[in-house]
Design an enzyme around this catalytic site. Structure first.
Site, PDB file in Angstrom:
ATOM      1  N   ASN A 136       2.809  27.319  47.683  1.00 38.32           N
ATOM      2  CA  ASN A 136       2.036  28.451  48.194  1.00 38.32           C
ATOM      3  C   ASN A 136       2.821  29.759  48.155  1.00 38.32           C
ATOM      4  O   ASN A 136       2.404  30.755  48.721  1.00 38.32           O
ATOM      5  CB  ASN A 136       1.555  28.172  49.627  1.00 38.32           C
ATOM      6  CG  ASN A 136       2.715  27.983  50.610  1.00 38.32           C
ATOM      7  OD1 ASN A 136       3.879  28.146  50.244  1.00 38.32           O
ATOM      8  ND2 ASN A 136       2.400  27.645  51.846  1.00 38.32           N
ATOM      9  N   HIS A 138       5.899  30.231  49.398  1.00 39.50           N
ATOM     10  CA  HIS A 138       6.836  30.504  50.503  1.00 39.50           C
ATOM     11  C   HIS A 138       8.274  30.491  49.998  1.00 39.50           C
ATOM     12  O   HIS A 138       8.608  29.813  49.036  1.00 39.50           O
ATOM     13  CB  HIS A 138       6.627  29.553  51.696  1.00 39.50           C
ATOM     14  CG  HIS A 138       7.081  28.145  51.498  1.00 39.50           C
ATOM     15  ND1 HIS A 138       6.424  27.063  52.049  1.00 39.50           N
ATOM     16  CD2 HIS A 138       8.129  27.592  50.833  1.00 39.50           C
ATOM     17  CE1 HIS A 138       7.049  25.938  51.736  1.00 39.50           C
ATOM     18  NE2 HIS A 138       8.089  26.238  51.000  1.00 39.50           N
TER      19      HIS A 138
HETATM   20  C1  F6R Z   1      14.213  24.829  51.647  1.00 40.84           C
HETATM   21  C2  F6R Z   1      13.221  25.884  51.698  1.00 40.84           C
HETATM   22  C3  F6R Z   1      11.916  25.804  51.008  1.00 40.84           C
HETATM   23  C4  F6R Z   1      11.956  25.086  49.659  1.00 40.84           C
HETATM   24  C5  F6R Z   1      10.554  24.988  49.062  1.00 40.84           C
HETATM   25  C6  F6R Z   1      10.530  24.202  47.766  1.00 40.84           C
HETATM   26  O1  F6R Z   1      15.364  25.165  52.387  1.00 40.84           O
HETATM   27  O2  F6R Z   1      13.457  26.835  52.366  1.00 40.84           O
HETATM   28  O3  F6R Z   1      11.419  27.111  50.819  1.00 40.84           O
HETATM   29  O4  F6R Z   1      12.803  25.758  48.784  1.00 40.84           O
HETATM   30  O5  F6R Z   1       9.681  24.378  49.967  1.00 40.84           O
HETATM   31  O6  F6R Z   1      10.852  22.877  48.057  1.00 40.84           O
HETATM   32  P1  F6R Z   1      11.105  21.817  46.890  1.00 40.84           P
HETATM   33  O7  F6R Z   1      12.371  22.239  46.212  1.00 40.84           O
HETATM   34  O8  F6R Z   1      11.273  20.503  47.606  1.00 40.84           O
HETATM   35  O9  F6R Z   1       9.931  21.876  45.983  1.00 40.84           O
END
Ligand code: F6R
Length: 249
Positions: A136, A138
């Site tokens: 999304n 973030h």
């Molecule tokens: C982790 C964080 C999140 C992840 C994001 C992607 O510390 O802050 O913003 O970077 O949710 O997560 P993955 O890499 O598991 O797809």
């Protein structure tokens, strides 16, 4: 923003690791902003490999992590402290006293967020902030909303984030619903930002982040305003950008 496209996840991590290795070599006491999740695991493995080969010395390196789940102690296998210990810190010669994360167990989470923000400021400017990106849009746990939160704060995780992170827990009911996260303002203070993303599922999000409007509905889009952002993407994540733009680096 600079976009570096790698053929696959392994190459993406290897390229990003070279950038982090150069920073640690040039500035042994650098302050690194770190992330958790699936994306950076290969980068951390590559850095551990360079350490094992005698190429890197982490003894003076300092780190601050983006976020931590509210309610999880560092001993919990899904806490981000545990993640960092297991995926990086336990394998290199870093002094763990120089590794910082928000305390998810603090009784007063708001006070803990204020303390963490001050802690980061006291450490000085983050030299490189590593980011992943949520489906999304973030970054950290700055979820889509009506504004860009400035400082470290407590946040409710978006239902889609809870669903996405359920893969790490025995059931979705065990996923914490709140987290302590650096704010967008905290993240933007870093000298350099390195964002990693792989896989076709994030291709549209990545396109919107780099070429869409800057909006708190897609928090990562604010990175368009930072002067030094390097995005490492694999071919799949870059596929929509490739289709709609002439980016071919
Ligand atoms: C982790 C964080 C999140 C992840 C994001 C992607 O510390 O802050 O913003 O970077 O949710 O997560 P993955 O890499 O598991 O797809």
């Amino acid at each position: 923003m600079q976009l570096i496209i790698a053929k696959d996840y392994g190459e993406m991590c290897a390229k990003a690791a070279r950038l982090f290795a150069a920073e640690i070599t040039l500035k042994p006491d650098c302050l690194l902003g770190l992330a958790t999740g699936s994306t950076p695991v290969g980068l951390y493995d590559a850095l551990i490999g360079k350490f094992a080969e005698g190429e890197l010395d982490f003894s003076q390196v300092r780190t601050v992590n983006l976020d931590e789940y509210a309610g999880l102690p560092g001993s919990h296998p899904q806490s981000y402290r545990y993640f960092m210990d297991h995926h990086l810190f336990d394998w290199v010669n870093i002094d763990k006293r120089n590794t910082y994360l928000p305390d998810g167990t603090a009784v007063d989470s708001e006070a803990e967020c204020a303390r963490y923000e001050r802690q980061i400021e006291a450490l000085g400017q983050v030299d490189i902030q590593l980011l992943g990106i949520g489906l999304n849009g973030h970054i950290g746990f700055n979820e889509p909303g009506d504004s860009f939160p400035a400082a470290t704060h407590v946040t409710d995780l978006a239902p889609s984030t809870i669903r996405a992170n359920a893969r790490f827990f025995r059931s979705i009911d065990e996923v914490p619903t709140r987290a302590l996260t650096m704010g967008i303002g905290t993240i933007l203070k870093a000298k350099k930002i390195v964002l990693l993303t792989n896989g076709a599922a994030k291709a549209e999000t990545l396109y919107q982040m780099m070429y869409g409007p800057v909006t708190p509905q897609l928090p990562a889009s604010i990175l368009q305003f930072h002067p030094d952002v390097v995005v490492f993407a694999d071919e799949e994540a870059a596929s929509v950008i490739r289709e709609r733009t002439s980016a071919d680096r």
